[in-house]
Design a protein around this motif. Structure first.
Motif, PDB file in Angstrom:
ATOM      1  N   THR A 113      62.887 100.724  54.901  1.00  0.00           N
ATOM      2  CA  THR A 113      62.303 100.619  54.577  1.00  0.00           C
ATOM      3  C   THR A 113      62.703 100.234  52.778  1.00  0.00           C
ATOM      4  OG1 THR A 113      61.959 102.670  55.914  1.00  0.00           O
ATOM      5  CG2 THR A 113      60.768 101.986  53.237  1.00  0.00           C
ATOM      6  N   PRO A 114      62.765 100.073  52.548  1.00  0.00           N
ATOM      7  CA  PRO A 114      62.982  98.872  51.312  1.00  0.00           C
ATOM      8  C   PRO A 114      62.722 100.220  49.763  1.00  0.00           C
ATOM      9  CG  PRO A 114      62.175  97.614  51.861  1.00  0.00           C
ATOM     10  CD  PRO A 114      61.813  98.760  52.999  1.00  0.00           C
ATOM     11  N   GLY A 115      63.654 101.124  49.060  1.00  0.00           N
ATOM     12  CA  GLY A 115      63.812 102.141  48.549  1.00  0.00           C
ATOM     13  C   GLY A 115      64.139 103.164  49.060  1.00  0.00           C
ATOM     14  N   VAL A 116      64.329 102.770  50.437  1.00  0.00           N
ATOM     15  CA  VAL A 116      64.927 104.132  51.000  1.00  0.00           C
ATOM     16  C   VAL A 116      66.056 103.725  51.656  1.00  0.00           C
ATOM     17  CG1 VAL A 116      63.600 106.340  52.267  1.00  0.00           C
ATOM     18  CG2 VAL A 116      62.286 105.391  50.664  1.00  0.00           C
ATOM     19  N   SER A 117      65.788 103.125  52.013  1.00  0.00           N
ATOM     20  CA  SER A 117      67.383 102.948  52.859  1.00  0.00           C
ATOM     21  C   SER A 117      68.656 102.848  52.640  1.00  0.00           C
ATOM     22  CB  SER A 117      66.956 102.139  54.347  1.00  0.00           C
ATOM     23  OG  SER A 117      65.819 101.518  54.747  1.00  0.00           O
ATOM     24  N   LYS A 118      69.495 103.728  52.816  1.00  0.00           N
ATOM     25  CA  LYS A 118      70.160 102.942  51.846  1.00  0.00           C
ATOM     26  C   LYS A 118      71.785 102.189  52.448  1.00  0.00           C
ATOM     27  CE  LYS A 118      71.437 107.136  53.191  1.00  0.00           C
ATOM     28  NZ  LYS A 118      70.568 108.222  53.906  1.00  0.00           N
ATOM     29  N   ASP A 119      72.882 101.940  51.888  1.00  0.00           N
ATOM     30  CA  ASP A 119      73.589 101.314  52.627  1.00  0.00           C
ATOM     31  C   ASP A 119      74.726 101.638  53.608  1.00  0.00           C
ATOM     32  OD1 ASP A 119      73.167  98.695  49.804  1.00  0.00           O
ATOM     33  OD2 ASP A 119      75.586 100.002  48.966  1.00  0.00           O
ATOM     34  N   GLY A 120      74.632 100.368  54.454  1.00  0.00           N
ATOM     35  CA  GLY A 120      75.027 101.234  55.792  1.00  0.00           C
ATOM     36  C   GLY A 120      74.209 101.194  56.795  1.00  0.00           C
ATOM     37  N   ASP A 121      72.442 101.272  55.911  1.00  0.00           N
ATOM     38  CA  ASP A 121      71.912 101.476  57.391  1.00  0.00           C
ATOM     39  C   ASP A 121      71.295 100.518  58.784  1.00  0.00           C
ATOM     40  OD1 ASP A 121      71.485 104.333  56.289  1.00  0.00           O
ATOM     41  OD2 ASP A 121      69.482 104.364  55.460  1.00  0.00           O
ATOM     42  N   SER A 122      70.848 100.929  59.379  1.00  0.00           N
ATOM     43  CA  SER A 122      70.177 100.394  60.445  1.00  0.00           C
ATOM     44  C   SER A 122      71.190  98.884  61.050  1.00  0.00           C
ATOM     45  CB  SER A 122      68.962 100.193  59.835  1.00  0.00           C
ATOM     46  OG  SER A 122      67.921 101.418  59.849  1.00  0.00           O
ATOM     47  N   PRO A 123      72.024  99.186  61.174  1.00  0.00           N
ATOM     48  CA  PRO A 123      73.275  97.745  61.280  1.00  0.00           C
ATOM     49  C   PRO A 123      72.517  96.855  62.657  1.00  0.00           C
ATOM     50  CG  PRO A 123      74.395  99.746  61.298  1.00  0.00           C
ATOM     51  CD  PRO A 123      72.928  99.631  61.718  1.00  0.00           C
ATOM     52  N   ASN A 124      72.561  95.614  61.831  1.00  0.00           N
ATOM     53  CA  ASN A 124      71.707  94.306  63.099  1.00  0.00           C
ATOM     54  C   ASN A 124      72.977  93.752  63.449  1.00  0.00           C
ATOM     55  OD1 ASN A 124      69.322  92.558  60.882  1.00  0.00           O
ATOM     56  ND2 ASN A 124      69.365  94.673  61.218  1.00  0.00           N
ATOM     57  N   VAL A 125      72.605  93.029  64.235  1.00  0.00           N
ATOM     58  CA  VAL A 125      73.349  92.792  65.932  1.00  0.00           C
ATOM     59  C   VAL A 125      73.038  91.327  65.722  1.00  0.00           C
ATOM     60  CG1 VAL A 125      75.258  92.858  67.965  1.00  0.00           C
ATOM     61  CG2 VAL A 125      74.023  95.130  67.094  1.00  0.00           C
ATOM     62  N   ALA A 126      74.017  90.244  65.105  1.00  0.00           N
ATOM     63  CA  ALA A 126      73.528  89.042  66.199  1.00  0.00           C
ATOM     64  C   ALA A 126      74.590  88.817  67.425  1.00  0.00           C
ATOM     65  CB  ALA A 126      73.744  88.165  64.670  1.00  0.00           C
ATOM     66  N   PHE A 127      73.282  88.179  68.385  1.00  0.00           N
ATOM     67  CA  PHE A 127      74.206  88.062  70.157  1.00  0.00           C
ATOM     68  C   PHE A 127      73.564  87.026  70.462  1.00  0.00           C
ATOM     69  CE2 PHE A 127      74.177  89.417  74.752  1.00  0.00           C
ATOM     70  CZ  PHE A 127      75.693  88.341  74.642  1.00  0.00           C
ATOM     71  N   LEU A 128      74.914  85.766  69.552  1.00  0.00           N
ATOM     72  CA  LEU A 128      74.788  83.959  70.290  1.00  0.00           C
ATOM     73  C   LEU A 128      75.548  83.860  71.436  1.00  0.00           C
ATOM     74  CD1 LEU A 128      75.274  83.300  66.258  1.00  0.00           C
ATOM     75  CD2 LEU A 128      73.314  84.243  67.600  1.00  0.00           C
ATOM     76  N   THR A 129      75.132  82.663  72.248  1.00  0.00           N
ATOM     77  CA  THR A 129      75.785  82.376  73.199  1.00  0.00           C
ATOM     78  C   THR A 129      75.674  80.985  73.220  1.00  0.00           C
ATOM     79  OG1 THR A 129      74.121  82.460  74.755  1.00  0.00           O
ATOM     80  CG2 THR A 129      75.516  84.438  74.472  1.00  0.00           C
ATOM     81  N   SER A 130      76.265  79.767  73.603  1.00  0.00           N
ATOM     82  CA  SER A 130      75.989  78.368  74.097  1.00  0.00           C
ATOM     83  C   SER A 130      77.205  78.128  74.936  1.00  0.00           C
ATOM     84  CB  SER A 130      76.457  77.631  72.990  1.00  0.00           C
ATOM     85  OG  SER A 130      76.004  76.199  73.549  1.00  0.00           O
ATOM     86  N   ILE A 131      76.796  76.804  75.167  1.00  0.00           N
ATOM     87  CA  ILE A 131      78.176  76.263  76.573  1.00  0.00           C
ATOM     88  C   ILE A 131      78.814  74.931  76.642  1.00  0.00           C
ATOM     89  CG2 ILE A 131      78.324  75.820  79.157  1.00  0.00           C
ATOM     90  CD1 ILE A 131      75.470  76.886  79.708  1.00  0.00           C
ATOM     91  N   THR A 132      79.900  74.426  76.490  1.00  0.00           N
ATOM     92  CA  THR A 132      80.125  73.608  76.476  1.00  0.00           C
ATOM     93  C   THR A 132      81.001  73.806  77.412  1.00  0.00           C
ATOM     94  OG1 THR A 132      82.309  75.203  77.098  1.00  0.00           O
ATOM     95  CG2 THR A 132      82.005  74.281  74.181  1.00  0.00           C
ATOM     96  N   ASN A 133      80.717  71.679  77.754  1.00  0.00           N
ATOM     97  CA  ASN A 133      81.093  71.114  79.148  1.00  0.00           C
ATOM     98  C   ASN A 133      80.021  71.468  80.011  1.00  0.00           C
ATOM     99  OD1 ASN A 133      84.097  70.298  77.848  1.00  0.00           O
ATOM    100  ND2 ASN A 133      84.481  71.792  78.344  1.00  0.00           N
ATOM    101  N   GLU A 134      78.800  71.255  79.477  1.00  0.00           N
ATOM    102  CA  GLU A 134      77.864  71.929  80.242  1.00  0.00           C
ATOM    103  C   GLU A 134      78.142  71.451  81.570  1.00  0.00           C
ATOM    104  OE1 GLU A 134      74.640  73.774  81.968  1.00  0.00           O
ATOM    105  OE2 GLU A 134      76.827  74.892  81.538  1.00  0.00           O
ATOM    106  N   GLY A 135      77.077  70.944  83.003  1.00  0.00           N
ATOM    107  CA  GLY A 135      77.234  69.680  83.737  1.00  0.00           C
ATOM    108  C   GLY A 135      78.456  69.177  84.310  1.00  0.00           C
TER     109      GLY A 135
END
Length: 592
Positions: A113-135
């Motif tokens: 909530t802008p103006g209410v939430s503080k630094d460090g609140d609600s950490p966002n997580v990015a979970f990315l995957t891909s594949i090398t040499n697929e096939g």
């Protein structure tokens, strides 16, 4: 640090501009709340063709990006934050950038909530995957698992803050391979199955807590945010001669078992064909935010085959195709000494960047091939990449960045890759104050940057070394800088003579005088001055100079009608600037 803050301000401007837009969706944030890499960092090694990703709130994964696009696969793509930046590269270079906005349509909830939430609140997580040499049979899943807290000042989540910071910028991060399971033992159950004991390396995560450059980690300061839930073990049965060629998790079916993030081993029961026709292939996946990733690791095979005929089946042989019945593993990394590219240093991944057969973990030149590992100076840096191969310098300091280490650089503060030293005094030409004359002490008593042994004015500063008359003495200290080898070049009358003969007959005389270094003359007057100081000019008109400004001298003469001894006869020299100098009196019967 300045470029970083500049970028930060620019982001602030973007946020303010976007804030003027109408609200996009009821479940999203009410104002633009960017989440991404906006400070010029990015990820590498994520093939776009197999890329999958999810952004969610740590501890509350139901708040996630939903159907909103938070990833930039190439420059010009459109994400929920707008056009993707040039830094995103092409659609086949493996460079990926997070660029989303919790204000966008399709997200499921708003993390702050802008103006209410503080630094460090609600950490966002990015979970990315891909594949090398697929096939291919060498397929392998890769991943990035990154998390950052909220920046209240900017009303944004800067995923850059989870990446290494060098003092001025955040650095790119390469995707890691999903850890592959290793078979440490198995038991034939006699019913067409085998109980297989597996282990694997821990997955790596990155976050803003260790550096905390933006002050956005308040939940685990100086620690590690536990964003990995655990691991999934998958299995496929296929002909041993036709192993799986995909790391897509959907192709591997449901997980045989799952473990917590802290548990790096499992025991599973899988089909086992003692004839060696069919094999069980095992792979590992990651779980974060309550969901399994879209890719699995490269595969490990359970088989009765013994490639090297050393009596140890391949699945549990620490060198499957290198004969080593004793299975010796000095460093305990699971790779037998007989095939370990670093037998005394733990390196489970056997990484060998320069492909010289020596693993990076023990290679004294990990980026330059040098199979012989020669190290002449015994400083731990191989000759092939040592910037001072004959002088020990383990820190490889190179202040001028010329590729030559400071301890052996003949100009350590001035770049000179060729190390030219024509006078052989140990000081490189690029910084030698006398590059053509040996002077190892570099003495320079006048401090003008020119060494005493080659300075044409060693006691008078003259960095330009101008020598107009080319006599080897610089103008700054040459008493006569325009005439070579002259110590007095004063413009003057050097001799004045009076004779008792002339063409006018008895009683008259001839006044003669010689000049030197005429450089700014107009002409001369011959005058008499009596005892009372009365001046009488003898010449009715100015006697013009001959050399005047050319620098040479000349012999002049003038007839006067009467004189007694010449002691009252003088020569006046008139300069161009109006100054008059008087020379004399004349001397009888001398030679001018």
């Amino acid at each position: 640090m300045k470029p970083f803050f500049k970028s930060l301000l620019l982001v602030g401007v973007v946020v303010l501009v976007l804030a003027a837009a109408p609200r996009a969706y009821a479940q999203s944030c009410g104002t633009p709340t960017p989440a991404g890499q906006y400070l010029d960092s990015y990820f590498t090694g994520l093939p776009e063709s197999s890329l999958s990703g999810r952004i969610f709130v740590f501890g509350n994964p139901s708040v996630n990006n939903g159907t909103a696009e938070f990833l930039c696969r190439s420059a010009g793509d459109i994400s929920s934050n707008g056009p993707c930046p040039q830094l995103a590269g092409s659609s086949s270079d493996g460079i990926v950038i997070i660029a989303g906005d919790w204000f966008a349509q399709g997200v499921t909830g708003c993390p702050v909530t802008p103006g209410v939430s503080k630094d460090g609140d609600s950490p966002n997580v990015a979970f990315l995957t891909s594949i090398t040499n697929e096939g291919t049979a060498s397929h392998a899943g890769v991943y990035v698992l990154s998390s950052v807290g909220y920046s209240g000042t900017n009303n944004a989540f800067f995923f850059d803050a989870a990446q290494p910071f060098n003092g001025s910028s955040f650095l790119p991060v390469a995707a890691d391979r999903i850890p592959a399971p290793r078979i440490i033992s198995f038991t034939n159950n006699g019913d067409g199955t085998a109980t297989t004991n597996l282990t694997w390396n821990a997955a790596n995560t990155i976050d803003d807590c260790s550096q905390n450059v933006l002050g956005t980690c308040t939940d685990f300061p100086n620690g590690k945010r536990p964003v990995l839930d655990g691991y999934s073990v998958y299995a496929l049965t296929a002909p041993c001669a036709s192993p799986p060629t995909t790391s897509r998790a959907t192709a591997w079916g449901g997980a045989l078992t799952t473990t917590s993030a802290s548990q790096l081993s499992a025991s599973v029961r899988v089909p086992f064909d003692t004839t060696g026709v069919n094999c069980s292939f095992l792979a590992l996946g990651l779980i974060s935010g309550g969901q399994a990733g879209a890719a699995v690791s490269g595969q490990t095979v359970l088989t009765t085959a013994d490639c090297d005929n050393d009596g140890v089946p391949d699945p549990i042989d620490n060198c499957p195709c290198v004969f080593n019945p004793d299975q010796r593993d000095t460093d305990g990394d699971g790779i037998g000494d007989a095939c370990d590219n670093c037998p005394t240093v733990v390196n489970k991944n056997q990484s060998d960047s320069d492909h010289d057969g020596i693993g990076d973990a023990c290679d004294n030149c990990p980026a330059v091939a040098n199979a012989n590992q020669a190290d002449t100076d015994h400083d731990g840096i191989g000759d092939a990449c040592d910037n001072c191969p004959a002088v020990a310098n383990a820190n490889q300091a190179d202040g001028d960045h010329d590729g030559v280490g400071d301890v052996c650089d003949n100009c350590p503060t001035v770049a000179n890759t060729n190390q030219a030293d024509r006078d052989g005094d140990g000081i490189g030409d690029a910084c030698d104050n006398c590059p053509a004359i040996a002077n190892p002490t570099q003495a320079d008593r006048d401090g003008d940057g020119v060494g005493d042994v080659c300075d044409n004015c060693p006691d008078v500063p003259n960095p330009d070394q101008v020598d107009t008359d080319h006599d080897g003495l610089g103008d700054a200290c040459d008493p006569c800088p325009i005439f070579p080898n002259v110590t007095d070049c004063t413009e003057k009358v050097v001799t004045e003579c009076i004779s008792f003969t002339s063409t006018l007959g008895k009683g008259s005389g001839t006044v003669s005088w010689r000049t030197q270094f005429e450089t700014d003359l107009l002409g001369f007057n011959v005058v008499t001055i009596d005892s009372k100081g009365t001046r009488v000019q003898q010449n009715p008109a100015l006697i013009r100079c001959e050399e005047c400004v050319g620098g040479g001298g000349h012999l002049y003469s003038f007839i006067i009608p009467k004189h007694k001894s010449g002691h009252n006869i003088f020569i006046e020299m008139l300069k161009l600037n109006g100054v008059v100098q008087r020379f004399g009196p004349a001397v009888r019967d001398c030679t001018p």
